[in-house]
Design a protein around this motif. Structure first.
Motif, short mmCIF file in Angstrom:
data_model
loop_
_atom_site.label_atom_id
_atom_site.label_comp_id
_atom_site.label_asym_id
_atom_site.label_seq_id
_atom_site.Cartn_x
_atom_site.Cartn_y
_atom_site.Cartn_z
N PRO A 1 -8.81 112.15 98.94
CA PRO A 1 -8.40 112.07 100.37
C PRO A 1 -6.83 111.86 100.38
O PRO A 1 -6.56 111.05 99.61
CB PRO A 1 -9.09 111.05 100.87
CG PRO A 1 -9.32 110.04 99.95
CD PRO A 1 -9.78 110.82 98.56
N SER A 2 -6.25 112.11 101.38
CA SER A 2 -4.95 111.92 101.83
C SER A 2 -5.13 110.36 102.11
O SER A 2 -6.02 109.98 102.78
CB SER A 2 -4.20 112.66 102.96
OG SER A 2 -4.81 112.81 103.99
N VAL A 3 -4.02 109.61 102.32
CA VAL A 3 -4.14 108.25 102.91
C VAL A 3 -4.51 108.28 104.40
O VAL A 3 -5.25 107.41 104.84
CB VAL A 3 -2.50 107.59 102.92
CG1 VAL A 3 -2.56 106.21 103.70
CG2 VAL A 3 -2.27 107.58 101.43
N ARG A 4 -4.19 109.34 105.29
CA ARG A 4 -4.59 109.42 106.72
C ARG A 4 -5.91 109.89 106.87
O ARG A 4 -6.52 109.06 107.59
CB ARG A 4 -3.61 110.68 107.23
CG ARG A 4 -4.04 110.83 108.76
CD ARG A 4 -2.93 111.91 109.07
NE ARG A 4 -1.47 111.51 109.21
CZ ARG A 4 -0.81 110.92 109.95
NH1 ARG A 4 -1.26 110.58 111.00
NH2 ARG A 4 0.46 110.96 109.57
N GLU A 5 -6.43 110.61 105.83
CA GLU A 5 -7.90 110.94 105.88
C GLU A 5 -8.64 109.39 105.41
O GLU A 5 -9.72 109.52 105.80
CB GLU A 5 -8.33 112.16 104.89
CG GLU A 5 -7.79 113.42 105.28
CD GLU A 5 -7.68 114.56 104.39
OE1 GLU A 5 -7.77 115.71 104.61
OE2 GLU A 5 -7.77 114.17 103.20
N LEU A 6 -8.18 108.81 104.33
CA LEU A 6 -8.83 107.80 103.85
C LEU A 6 -9.09 106.67 105.19
O LEU A 6 -9.72 105.82 105.28
CB LEU A 6 -8.15 107.15 102.66
CG LEU A 6 -8.80 106.09 102.00
CD1 LEU A 6 -10.35 106.31 101.73
CD2 LEU A 6 -8.21 105.82 100.82
N ALA A 7 -7.85 106.36 105.75
CA ALA A 7 -7.65 105.75 107.17
C ALA A 7 -8.66 105.88 108.07
O ALA A 7 -9.36 105.04 108.66
CB ALA A 7 -6.32 105.59 107.57
N ALA A 8 -8.87 107.26 108.45
CA ALA A 8 -9.99 107.56 109.27
C ALA A 8 -11.48 107.22 108.85
O ALA A 8 -12.33 106.97 109.49
CB ALA A 8 -9.87 109.26 109.73
N ALA A 9 -11.42 107.66 107.51
CA ALA A 9 -12.87 107.53 106.79
C ALA A 9 -13.03 105.67 107.19
O ALA A 9 -14.64 105.41 107.13
CB ALA A 9 -12.83 107.84 105.28
N VAL A 10 -12.11 105.03 106.82
CA VAL A 10 -12.43 103.57 106.88
C VAL A 10 -12.75 102.94 108.35
O VAL A 10 -12.98 102.10 108.41
CB VAL A 10 -11.31 102.74 106.34
CG1 VAL A 10 -11.49 101.24 106.16
CG2 VAL A 10 -11.47 103.18 104.44
N GLY A 11 -11.92 103.80 109.07
CA GLY A 11 -12.07 103.25 110.49
C GLY A 11 -10.80 102.69 111.04
O GLY A 11 -10.80 101.71 111.93
#
Length: 74
Positions: free
Chosen positions: A27-37
């Protein structure tokens, strides 16, 4: 590595692994942030830096190309 991680870092690591299984790429950092909430990608980037300092790493990828011409922007 997992023995030295905070709960937040363990969650980041788990979500990154799940992302790779689901999408076949990191994931990108942005996608990872969304996945973590988390609303701020910078907080994820901070946690990733801390994880690397402790000898571990979570794979992320850079930005995706926008599809725009790099010369004219269209």
């Amino acid at each position: 590595m997992s023995g030295h991680l905070t709960d937040r870092q363990l969650l980041i690591e788990r979500r990154a692994r799940e992302w790779v299984v689901q999408y076949g790429e990191a994931p990108s950092v942005r996608e990872l942030a969304a996945a973590v909430g988390v609303s701020s990608p910078s907080s994820i980037a901070y946690q990733l830096r801390r994880m690397r300092e402790r000898g571990g790493a979570v794979e992320t990828r850079g930005r995706r190309p926008s599809g725009r011409c790099p010369h004219c922007g269209q």
